[in-house]
Scaffold this active site. Structure first.
Site, PDB file in Angstrom:
ATOM      1  N   HIS A 195       0.799  -1.238   0.000  1.00 28.10           N
ATOM      2  CA  HIS A 195       0.000   0.000   0.000  1.00 28.10           C
ATOM      3  C   HIS A 195       0.832   1.288   0.000  1.00 28.10           C
ATOM      4  O   HIS A 195       0.483   2.258   0.680  1.00 28.10           O
ATOM      5  CB  HIS A 195      -0.965   0.002   1.190  1.00 28.10           C
ATOM      6  N   GLU A 219       3.626  -5.765  -3.740  1.00 29.60           N
ATOM      7  CA  GLU A 219       2.916  -4.688  -4.440  1.00 29.60           C
ATOM      8  C   GLU A 219       3.117  -3.323  -3.789  1.00 29.60           C
ATOM      9  O   GLU A 219       2.909  -3.155  -2.600  1.00 29.60           O
ATOM     10  CB  GLU A 219       1.413  -5.015  -4.490  1.00 29.60           C
ATOM     11  N   HIS A 295      -5.760  -4.126 -11.687  1.00 26.15           N
ATOM     12  CA  HIS A 295      -6.309  -3.836 -10.355  1.00 26.15           C
ATOM     13  C   HIS A 295      -7.817  -3.688 -10.480  1.00 26.15           C
ATOM     14  O   HIS A 295      -8.327  -3.261 -11.513  1.00 26.15           O
ATOM     15  CB  HIS A 295      -5.661  -2.541  -9.868  1.00 26.15           C
TER      16      HIS A 295
END
Length: 387
Positions: A195, A219, A295
């Protein structure tokens, strides 16, 4: 055929955030549905953009998608992009493709060059929200795997999000991933979402300590705008690095490839510029040998369907996102939402994007303002805990 009206619906699915649907009507009775990305307190700003953009669409041919994309950026946005602009246009563009597919009597993927595959792999997300202890975390993951998913995404770090973190946050994340690997076995793919929160020194340390558990990816380890920092992490870890969910358009992705910042990119069809833009971004990635995993922090309806149609046409596609908490709403407002079978979604065969939304039912799920968040000073963060 001419566009006669553009409508929008902001609905709350009962979990975390609102969703924004776009409906475009034509003088021949064909309608198209799309979905704009929305992010908590920005819902009304996105809706305002849809309303203002609609003035530029009325009376135009819905087939002219490239031209409408051009005038939206040049004439409406005056070449100044933003999350709100690209979210609103992406939802509109998606609805235009839905109309075009219905007019042609073909699924959208057949109008994009035809599919490279007959099913699309998905990973499960949203299943771990607000879980507070290791036992519950592992139990929830095991339940997801029992449903047939072979890949799960989660954030192993405790809250609050901070750029500079104590050692205990690293130790906590390692314990979470270790517990997941031991419980789920070697064949379930673990996708780690950081994040955008860490400084490179922490991201590198964390990734090195997690390598033994063979995560599928790592990620957004650093702020999305700092592609050099993400590239630094990528050169120091054996785990594939992902970025892209917060990047708009082909122009935004160019430096990702220039800096070799990612092994995998994850643009979102509801914010990157729409279906055509998503495909063109994927095509840019091909010569750099970069994979694409779209996404989808959106509903399991229009945005997911648009993602599936685009993903079907990408040679370098690997997997996409499926948010479990939005499935319940999808069943209530759509007769035929797309659902995975053993971790894959079969390609839909109906014209357009292939879904029917019950417009009347949307009124049962009105917009809800996101609650005001209390942001502590770093010194008041307290001990690590929670997921």
């Amino acid at each position: 055929m001419k566009i006669t009206d553009v409508k929008h619906y902001t609905v709350h699915p009962g979990w975390r955030k609102n969703l924004i649907y776009v409906k475009i009507e034509t003088d021949e009775g064909l309608i198209g549905w799309g979905e704009a990305y929305t992010q908590y307190d920005r819902d009304r700003a996105v809706v305002t953009h849809i309303e203002e953009l609609s003035r530029y669409l009325i009376g135009r041919n819905p087939f002219n998608i490239r031209h409408l994309r051009w005038i939206a950026f040049d004439d409406f946005a005056q070449r100044r992009g933003s999350l709100e602009f690209y979210s609103s246009f992406s939802g509109i563009e998606m609805a235009l493709w839905d109309i075009v597919g219905k007019a042609a009597g073909q699924p959208v993927y057949n109008l994009l060059g035809g599919p490279c595959r007959d099913k699309v792999r998905v990973y499960a997300n949203g299943w771990s929200y607000k879980i507070q202890d290791f036992a519950s975390y592992v139990k929830a993951a095991e339940n997801v795997v029992k449903q047939g998913y072979t890949a799960v995404k989660f954030d192993p770090l405790p809250r609050p999000w901070r750029t500079f973190i104590p050692k205990e946050h690293i130790r906590h994340a390692v314990k979470v991933v270790k517990a997941m690997r031991e419980a789920l076995g070697p064949d379930i793919d673990l996708l780690l979402d950081i994040h955008r929160r860490l400084a490179p020194m922490h991201a590198i340390e964390l990734s090195k300590r997690l390598e033994e558990f063979e995560p599928y990816w790592f990620e957004e380890p650093c702020q999305a705008e700092n592609l050099e920092a993400i590239a630094e992490v990528r050169t120091r870890t054996r785990i594939p690095v992902v970025t892209g969910e917060n990047i708009f358009t082909k122009a935004g992705f160019r430096p990702v490839f220039d800096y070799r910042s990612a092994d995998i990119i994850n643009p979102d069809v509801s914010i990157c510029g729409g279906i055509l833009e998503l495909l063109e971004i994927a095509a840019m990635a091909e010569p750099y040998l970069v994979a694409v995993s779209p996404h989808n922090y959106n509903s399991t309806l229009m945005a997911l369907s648009a993602t599936i149609h685009a993903s079907a046409c990408m040679p370098n596609f690997i997997i996409t996102e499926y948010f479990l908490p939005f499935v319940e709403l999808g069943d209530k407002i759509c007769r035929n939402q797309l659902k995975p079978v053993n971790g894959y979604i079969p390609l839909p065969t109906e014209p357009g994007l292939g879904l029917d939304i019950d417009e009347a039912v949307l009124a049962n799920y009105p917009y809800k303002q996101f609650p005001l968040r209390k942001l502590p000073f770093p010194e008041d963060d307290g001990k690590a805990g929670g997921f």
